[in-house]
Design a protein around this motif. Sequence first.
Motif, short mmCIF file in Angstrom:
data_model
loop_
_atom_site.label_atom_id
_atom_site.label_comp_id
_atom_site.label_asym_id
_atom_site.label_seq_id
_atom_site.Cartn_x
_atom_site.Cartn_y
_atom_site.Cartn_z
N TYR A 202 0.86 -1.18 0.00
CA TYR A 202 0.00 0.00 0.00
C TYR A 202 0.90 1.23 0.00
O TYR A 202 1.76 1.38 0.86
N THR A 203 0.72 2.10 -1.00
CA THR A 203 1.64 3.22 -1.21
C THR A 203 0.87 4.50 -1.47
O THR A 203 -0.09 4.51 -2.25
N VAL A 204 1.28 5.56 -0.83
CA VAL A 204 0.70 6.88 -1.06
C VAL A 204 1.82 7.85 -1.43
O VAL A 204 2.78 8.00 -0.68
N GLN B 108 5.39 14.12 -4.11
CA GLN B 108 6.24 13.37 -5.03
C GLN B 108 7.16 12.37 -4.32
O GLN B 108 8.15 11.91 -4.90
N ILE B 109 6.81 12.02 -3.09
CA ILE B 109 7.58 11.02 -2.34
C ILE B 109 6.63 9.85 -2.01
O ILE B 109 5.54 10.07 -1.47
N PRO B 110 7.01 8.59 -2.32
CA PRO B 110 6.16 7.45 -2.00
C PRO B 110 6.33 7.03 -0.54
O PRO B 110 7.45 6.91 -0.05
N TYR B 111 5.21 6.81 0.13
CA TYR B 111 5.22 6.35 1.51
C TYR B 111 4.43 5.05 1.62
O TYR B 111 3.40 4.89 0.96
N THR B 112 4.94 4.13 2.45
CA THR B 112 4.25 2.87 2.65
C THR B 112 3.98 2.66 4.14
O THR B 112 4.50 3.39 4.98
N GLY B 113 3.18 1.65 4.45
CA GLY B 113 2.92 1.29 5.84
C GLY B 113 2.30 2.43 6.61
O GLY B 113 1.44 3.18 6.11
N CYS C 93 -0.11 8.28 7.22
CA CYS C 93 0.13 9.69 7.53
C CYS C 93 0.07 10.53 6.25
O CYS C 93 -0.51 11.64 6.25
N ALA C 94 0.65 10.02 5.18
CA ALA C 94 0.64 10.74 3.91
C ALA C 94 -0.79 10.89 3.39
O ALA C 94 -1.16 11.95 2.85
N ALA C 95 -1.60 9.85 3.55
CA ALA C 95 -3.00 9.90 3.10
C ALA C 95 -3.78 10.96 3.88
O ALA C 95 -4.60 11.69 3.31
N SER D 243 -4.77 4.28 -3.00
CA SER D 243 -3.36 3.89 -3.10
C SER D 243 -2.81 4.25 -4.46
O SER D 243 -3.53 4.25 -5.47
N ASP D 244 -1.52 4.54 -4.48
CA ASP D 244 -0.85 4.79 -5.75
C ASP D 244 -0.16 3.53 -6.26
O ASP D 244 0.65 3.58 -7.19
N SER D 245 -0.50 2.39 -5.64
CA SER D 245 -0.09 1.08 -6.15
C SER D 245 -1.36 0.27 -6.35
O SER D 245 -2.47 0.75 -6.11
N SER D 246 -1.21 -0.97 -6.76
CA SER D 246 -2.39 -1.83 -6.95
C SER D 246 -2.89 -2.41 -5.63
O SER D 246 -3.95 -3.03 -5.59
#
Length: 293
Positions: A30-32, A36-41, A46-48, A79-82
């Motif tokens: 799961y990525t947000v 322009q910085i990808p964050y996971t977990g 927090c990014a969302a 999410s910015d991933s699948s």
Amino acid sequence: MNFSFWSDNELIQVSDSLPENFKRPPVEKYTVNYNQIPYTGYWGLCAAVNRALDEGFPITEPFFYAHITEQELAHIFRSDSSVQIPLFEQRLKILHETGRILIEEFQGSFLNLIKSANGSARTLLKLIVDHFPAYRDEAVFLNRKVTFYKRAQILIADIWGCFEGQGIGYFADIDMITMFADYRVPQVLKFYNAIEYSDDLKSFLKRNALLTSGARYEIEIRAASIVSCRMITEKVRKMIDSEKPVIINGIQIQKPIINDILVDFYLWNYRVDNAAEIDSNSLPFHKIRCIFY
């Protein structure tokens, strides 16, 4: 919302018969993307939240999230991933429940709950657990009720940390808070042999099998982690106490404080910063899908 961020594709079964040079395929998470910085977990969460605030959603206001729609929350957590955020339905339910309780019992402000604790972490912990069902992180072990309250404790610790122990962040008994028993910190403790696993448990973890909430393995891992971190805290305190006072310009410098919160923060961040080394040289973390961590 601070729970369960690992991806289902991390449950890939790994056989002991595979060659030593076998490499598991990359795990999509799961990525947000934020600024322009990808964050996971957890950082993806927090990014969302920050992205939602930028878009005009008052996601931190109980009056908003008590009535947030499924479509609104899906947009906020997109999410910015699948891989989408796990346990979406539970997150929606918890937001509705928590918002309603804050409105009905605390005039729509968590600050009122904090103030009613009168500077006691123990009192605030009880208030949180008593009023909010989603924080009741409890289980039965050998016919005895055991409580971990991971999210309730980290909530208090974050308030203490963000306000540097001052104002609403002051708790006279902050040291009663334990480490936050999740799945990442135990992995670091195992990496450094601060805790040890039985052969049966090692075999289970190597299979990347899914544990059920309240299972014996899960309770033992979490409990051992709490005990281990408390021992580390006590050891560091003795080291600090044995040091000679530092005096600068006639003023004695206060010695640093240490408690289980700071030990946990250090170990959790260590796991994030050294994920590749720990994952390649230690057992997989125990997998469990629940709302408590």
